[in-house]
Write a protein that holds these residues in place. Structure first.
Motif, PDB file in Angstrom:
ATOM      1  N   TYR A 165      36.797  33.719  44.721  1.00 32.67           N
ATOM      2  CA  TYR A 165      36.055  32.463  44.632  1.00 32.67           C
ATOM      3  C   TYR A 165      35.984  32.013  43.175  1.00 32.67           C
ATOM      4  CZ  TYR A 165      34.713  33.231  49.483  1.00 32.67           C
ATOM      5  OH  TYR A 165      34.741  33.420  50.852  1.00 32.67           O
ATOM      6  N   THR A 166      36.466  30.806  42.921  1.00 30.51           N
ATOM      7  CA  THR A 166      36.561  30.281  41.566  1.00 30.51           C
ATOM      8  C   THR A 166      36.046  28.838  41.537  1.00 30.51           C
ATOM      9  OG1 THR A 166      38.702  29.149  41.610  1.00 30.51           O
ATOM     10  CG2 THR A 166      38.755  31.559  41.515  1.00 30.51           C
ATOM     11  N   PRO A 167      35.852  28.252  40.364  1.00 30.40           N
ATOM     12  CA  PRO A 167      35.459  26.840  40.293  1.00 30.40           C
ATOM     13  C   PRO A 167      36.516  25.892  40.852  1.00 30.40           C
ATOM     14  CG  PRO A 167      35.024  27.950  38.214  1.00 30.40           C
ATOM     15  CD  PRO A 167      35.846  28.870  39.033  1.00 30.40           C
ATOM     16  N   TYR A 168      37.735  26.404  41.034  1.00 28.00           N
ATOM     17  CA  TYR A 168      38.841  25.572  41.508  1.00 28.00           C
ATOM     18  C   TYR A 168      39.082  25.724  43.010  1.00 28.00           C
ATOM     19  CZ  TYR A 168      39.296  26.510  36.569  1.00 28.00           C
ATOM     20  OH  TYR A 168      39.011  26.693  35.238  1.00 28.00           O
ATOM     21  N   GLY A 169      38.257  26.519  43.658  1.00 30.22           N
ATOM     22  CA  GLY A 169      38.410  26.763  45.080  1.00 30.22           C
ATOM     23  C   GLY A 169      38.617  28.235  45.363  1.00 30.22           C
ATOM     24  N   LYS A 170      38.989  28.510  46.593  1.00 26.74           N
ATOM     25  CA  LYS A 170      39.187  29.900  47.029  1.00 26.74           C
ATOM     26  C   LYS A 170      40.675  30.221  47.054  1.00 26.74           C
ATOM     27  CE  LYS A 170      38.325  31.024  51.372  1.00 26.74           C
ATOM     28  NZ  LYS A 170      37.586  31.418  52.599  1.00 26.74           N
ATOM     29  N   SER A 171      41.018  31.397  46.566  1.00 25.72           N
ATOM     30  CA  SER A 171      42.390  31.863  46.608  1.00 25.72           C
ATOM     31  C   SER A 171      42.393  33.264  47.204  1.00 25.72           C
ATOM     32  CB  SER A 171      43.002  31.870  45.199  1.00 25.72           C
ATOM     33  OG  SER A 171      44.373  32.208  45.250  1.00 25.72           O
ATOM     34  N   PHE A 172      43.562  33.869  47.303  1.00 28.54           N
ATOM     35  CA  PHE A 172      43.675  35.198  47.892  1.00 28.54           C
ATOM     36  C   PHE A 172      44.609  36.061  47.053  1.00 28.54           C
ATOM     37  CE2 PHE A 172      42.493  32.404  51.321  1.00 28.54           C
ATOM     38  CZ  PHE A 172      41.555  33.131  52.041  1.00 28.54           C
ATOM     39  N   VAL A 173      44.327  37.367  47.022  1.00 40.13           N
ATOM     40  CA  VAL A 173      45.202  38.331  46.363  1.00 40.13           C
ATOM     41  C   VAL A 173      45.525  39.446  47.350  1.00 40.13           C
ATOM     42  CG1 VAL A 173      44.392  37.859  44.032  1.00 40.13           C
ATOM     43  CG2 VAL A 173      43.224  39.593  45.394  1.00 40.13           C
ATOM     44  N   LEU A 174      46.728  39.991  47.206  1.00 41.34           N
ATOM     45  CA  LEU A 174      47.176  41.060  48.089  1.00 41.34           C
ATOM     46  C   LEU A 174      46.695  42.393  47.528  1.00 41.34           C
ATOM     47  CD1 LEU A 174      48.869  41.899  50.559  1.00 41.34           C
ATOM     48  CD2 LEU A 174      50.863  42.000  49.046  1.00 41.34           C
ATOM     49  N   SER A 175      45.405  42.619  47.663  1.00 39.95           N
ATOM     50  CA  SER A 175      44.810  43.839  47.128  1.00 39.95           C
ATOM     51  C   SER A 175      43.500  44.105  47.865  1.00 39.95           C
ATOM     52  CB  SER A 175      44.560  43.696  45.623  1.00 39.95           C
ATOM     53  OG  SER A 175      44.203  44.927  45.043  1.00 39.95           O
ATOM     54  N   SER A 176      43.217  45.369  48.105  1.00 44.91           N
ATOM     55  CA  SER A 176      41.977  45.714  48.796  1.00 44.91           C
ATOM     56  C   SER A 176      40.789  45.571  47.862  1.00 44.91           C
ATOM     57  CB  SER A 176      42.045  47.153  49.313  1.00 44.91           C
ATOM     58  OG  SER A 176      42.061  48.064  48.229  1.00 44.91           O
ATOM     59  N   LEU A 177      39.606  45.418  48.442  1.00 43.81           N
ATOM     60  CA  LEU A 177      38.397  45.276  47.641  1.00 43.81           C
ATOM     61  C   LEU A 177      38.119  46.547  46.839  1.00 43.81           C
ATOM     62  CD1 LEU A 177      36.285  42.986  47.282  1.00 43.81           C
ATOM     63  CD2 LEU A 177      34.784  44.297  48.780  1.00 43.81           C
ATOM     64  N   SER A 178      38.424  47.694  47.414  1.00 42.36           N
ATOM     65  CA  SER A 178      38.171  48.950  46.701  1.00 42.36           C
ATOM     66  C   SER A 178      39.067  49.073  45.479  1.00 42.36           C
ATOM     67  CB  SER A 178      38.397  50.148  47.633  1.00 42.36           C
ATOM     68  OG  SER A 178      39.724  50.160  48.126  1.00 42.36           O
ATOM     69  N   ARG A 179      40.293  48.598  45.575  1.00 45.93           N
ATOM     70  CA  ARG A 179      41.195  48.627  44.417  1.00 45.93           C
ATOM     71  C   ARG A 179      40.701  47.675  43.337  1.00 45.93           C
ATOM     72  NH1 ARG A 179      46.297  49.960  42.762  1.00 45.93           N
ATOM     73  NH2 ARG A 179      47.282  48.468  41.356  1.00 45.93           N
ATOM     74  N   ILE A 180      40.264  46.493  43.758  1.00 46.62           N
ATOM     75  CA  ILE A 180      39.733  45.524  42.806  1.00 46.62           C
ATOM     76  C   ILE A 180      38.509  46.099  42.100  1.00 46.62           C
ATOM     77  CG2 ILE A 180      38.557  43.292  42.640  1.00 46.62           C
ATOM     78  CD1 ILE A 180      40.425  42.290  44.853  1.00 46.62           C
ATOM     79  N   GLU A 181      37.646  46.760  42.849  1.00 46.21           N
ATOM     80  CA  GLU A 181      36.413  47.320  42.279  1.00 46.21           C
ATOM     81  C   GLU A 181      36.717  48.280  41.133  1.00 46.21           C
ATOM     82  OE1 GLU A 181      32.419  49.786  43.699  1.00 46.21           O
ATOM     83  OE2 GLU A 181      34.193  49.709  44.981  1.00 46.21           O
ATOM     84  N   GLN A 182      37.799  49.048  41.278  1.00 45.48           N
ATOM     85  CA  GLN A 182      38.143  50.014  40.237  1.00 45.48           C
ATOM     86  C   GLN A 182      38.501  49.358  38.915  1.00 45.48           C
ATOM     87  OE1 GLN A 182      37.995  53.360  40.463  1.00 45.48           O
ATOM     88  NE2 GLN A 182      37.170  53.181  42.532  1.00 45.48           N
ATOM     89  N   ARG A 183      38.917  48.073  38.960  1.00 50.52           N
ATOM     90  CA  ARG A 183      39.335  47.382  37.743  1.00 50.52           C
ATOM     91  C   ARG A 183      38.241  46.499  37.152  1.00 50.52           C
ATOM     92  NH1 ARG A 183      44.654  47.218  36.814  1.00 50.52           N
ATOM     93  NH2 ARG A 183      43.909  47.079  34.668  1.00 50.52           N
ATOM     94  N   LEU A 184      37.099  46.390  37.830  1.00 50.81           N
ATOM     95  CA  LEU A 184      36.030  45.502  37.371  1.00 50.81           C
ATOM     96  C   LEU A 184      34.955  46.277  36.615  1.00 50.81           C
ATOM     97  CD1 LEU A 184      35.575  43.215  40.514  1.00 50.81           C
ATOM     98  CD2 LEU A 184      36.901  42.738  38.449  1.00 50.81           C
ATOM     99  N   ASP A 185      34.493  45.711  35.535  1.00 51.93           N
ATOM    100  CA  ASP A 185      33.436  46.316  34.727  1.00 51.93           C
ATOM    101  C   ASP A 185      32.108  46.209  35.484  1.00 51.93           C
ATOM    102  OD1 ASP A 185      31.550  47.053  32.845  1.00 51.93           O
ATOM    103  OD2 ASP A 185      32.451  45.895  31.221  1.00 51.93           O
ATOM    104  N   PRO A 186      31.456  47.336  35.791  1.00 47.75           N
ATOM    105  CA  PRO A 186      30.187  47.284  36.519  1.00 47.75           C
ATOM    106  C   PRO A 186      29.064  46.613  35.736  1.00 47.75           C
ATOM    107  CG  PRO A 186      30.651  49.519  35.768  1.00 47.75           C
ATOM    108  CD  PRO A 186      31.891  48.721  35.528  1.00 47.75           C
ATOM    109  N   GLN A 187      29.287  46.375  34.448  1.00 47.46           N
ATOM    110  CA  GLN A 187      28.316  45.613  33.670  1.00 47.46           C
ATOM    111  C   GLN A 187      28.420  44.125  33.977  1.00 47.46           C
ATOM    112  OE1 GLN A 187      26.007  47.101  31.666  1.00 47.46           O
ATOM    113  NE2 GLN A 187      26.844  49.021  32.435  1.00 47.46           N
ATOM    114  N   GLN A 188      29.524  43.731  34.588  1.00 45.45           N
ATOM    115  CA  GLN A 188      29.759  42.316  34.875  1.00 45.45           C
ATOM    116  C   GLN A 188      29.742  41.996  36.372  1.00 45.45           C
ATOM    117  OE1 GLN A 188      29.911  40.255  32.377  1.00 45.45           O
ATOM    118  NE2 GLN A 188      30.073  41.789  30.770  1.00 45.45           N
ATOM    119  N   PHE A 189      30.108  42.965  37.195  1.00 47.25           N
ATOM    120  CA  PHE A 189      30.207  42.739  38.635  1.00 47.25           C
ATOM    121  C   PHE A 189      29.397  43.773  39.412  1.00 47.25           C
ATOM    122  CE2 PHE A 189      33.906  40.487  37.056  1.00 47.25           C
ATOM    123  CZ  PHE A 189      33.979  39.367  37.876  1.00 47.25           C
TER     124      PHE A 189
END
Length: 242
Positions: A165-189
Motif C-alpha cells: 500500500y503506497t500513496p500511488y495505490g496498491k501494488s503486489f510483490v511476489l514474496s511472502s509476508l514472512s520473507r518481507i518481515e525479515q527485511r524490515l526494520d522493527p523500529q519502523q514496521f
C-alpha cells in the motif's frame, strides 16, 4: 569473504561468470548448480553461502521461483539473456539484474552494493534490514515506478503474494509476508497479525476491535487494520508514556 553459489543450466555461462568474478577477491565461489533442485540441496548443506547468482530461464523451476524461496539473509543477483524480467526481479528485492553477456563494469557495480561483510561474519544484527530510502520497483496498472520504503504504509499477505500500500495505490510483490518481515526494520514496521505489517509512523489512532481484547490500528490514509490480541500489548508499548 562472500561465499557464493552460481546457478545456471548452461556450463559455459557458469564458466564465464566464474572468470569475471576472479577479479573480485572478496568473492569465493564455493559451489555451482545447473538447476533449482541442485541449488536447493547446496543451500541446505552450506548455510554459510551468502550470495547467489541466478539464471532466470531454467528447466523445471525458474530463477524467479527459486528466489522467492531463498532465506531472507541471502543476497542474489539475476543473470539472464533477457531484459523482460527486470520488474519481477526487483519486486523480489534482487541486489541487481544483469543482462548477458555480462559487462565487467556492471558486475563490479552490482558487487559494490553488498554490505561490508556477510551476515554472521561481523556484528551485522541489523545488516539485512532495508533502509527507509530503499526503492522498490512496483507496477501500478500499465505503469511502473520506484517507491521508497518510507512511502509504504502497509504490507498485506495475499496468497503467495503480498500487497503493498503506497500513496500511488496498491501494488503486489511476489514474496511472502514472512520473507518481507525479515527485511524490515522493527523500529519502523510492526507486524499487526499474520496477514499485516504496518508502518508505525502511519498509525494515527488505536480503537477497540470487534473481538474481545483486539484492537484496530487506524492509519493516516484511513485504513483500519486488525491487530491480533497477541500483538495488542506490544503495540501499546510502542506508544507508551514516560
Amino acid at each position: 569473504m562472500w561465499k557464493t553459489l552460481i546457478v545456471d543450466d548452461e556450463r559455459l555461462a557458469r564458466s564465464e561468470l566464474k572468470r569475471l568474478l576472479q577479479a573480485h577477491p572478496n568473492i569465493e565461489i564455493v559451489a555451482e548448480a545447473d538447476s533449482a533442485d541442485s541449488a536447493r540441496d547446496i543451500l541446505a548443506a552450506q548455510p554459510d553461502i551468502a550470495l547467489v547468482f541466478l539464471d532466470i530461464q531454467m528447466p523445471g523451476c525458474t530463477g524467479l521461483e527459486l528466489a522467492a524461496e531463498l532465506r531472507p539473509n541471502l543476497f542474489f543477483v539475476f543473470c539472464t539473456a533477457f531484459d523482460s524480467y527486470a520488474l519481477d526481479a526487483f519486486a523480489l528485492n534482487a541486489l541487481d539484474y544483469l543482462v548477458k553477456p555480462i559487462v565487467p563494469q556492471r558486475l563490479a557495480q552490482s558487487l559494490s552494493r553488498l554490505p561490508a561483510a556477510p551476515a554472521g561474519v561481523s556484528d551485522t544484527s541489523q545488516q539485512s534490514y532495508l533502509p527507509d530510502h530503499h526503492g522498490l520497483l512496483l507496477k501500478f496498472g500499465e505503469n511502473s515506478r520506484i517507491v521508497r520504503l518510507s512511502e509504504i504504509s502497509r504490507f498485506e499477505s495475499v496468497g503467495n503474494h503480498s500487497a503493498v500500500y503506497t500513496p500511488y495505490g496498491k501494488s503486489f510483490v511476489l514474496s511472502s509476508l514472512s520473507r518481507i518481515e525479515q527485511r524490515l526494520d522493527p523500529q519502523q514496521f510492526f507486524k499487526a497479525s499474520r496477514a499485516d505489517i504496518i508502518r508505525i509512523s502511519a498509525i494515527t489512532a488505536l480503537e477497540p476491535g470487534l473481538a474481545a481484547g483486539s484492537m484496530l490500528a487506524i492509519l493516516q490514509d484511513g485504513q483500519q487494520i486488525d491487530v491480533s490480541r497477541r500483538q495488542v500489548q506490544q503495540l501499546k508499548t510502542l506508544f507508551g508514556g514516560f
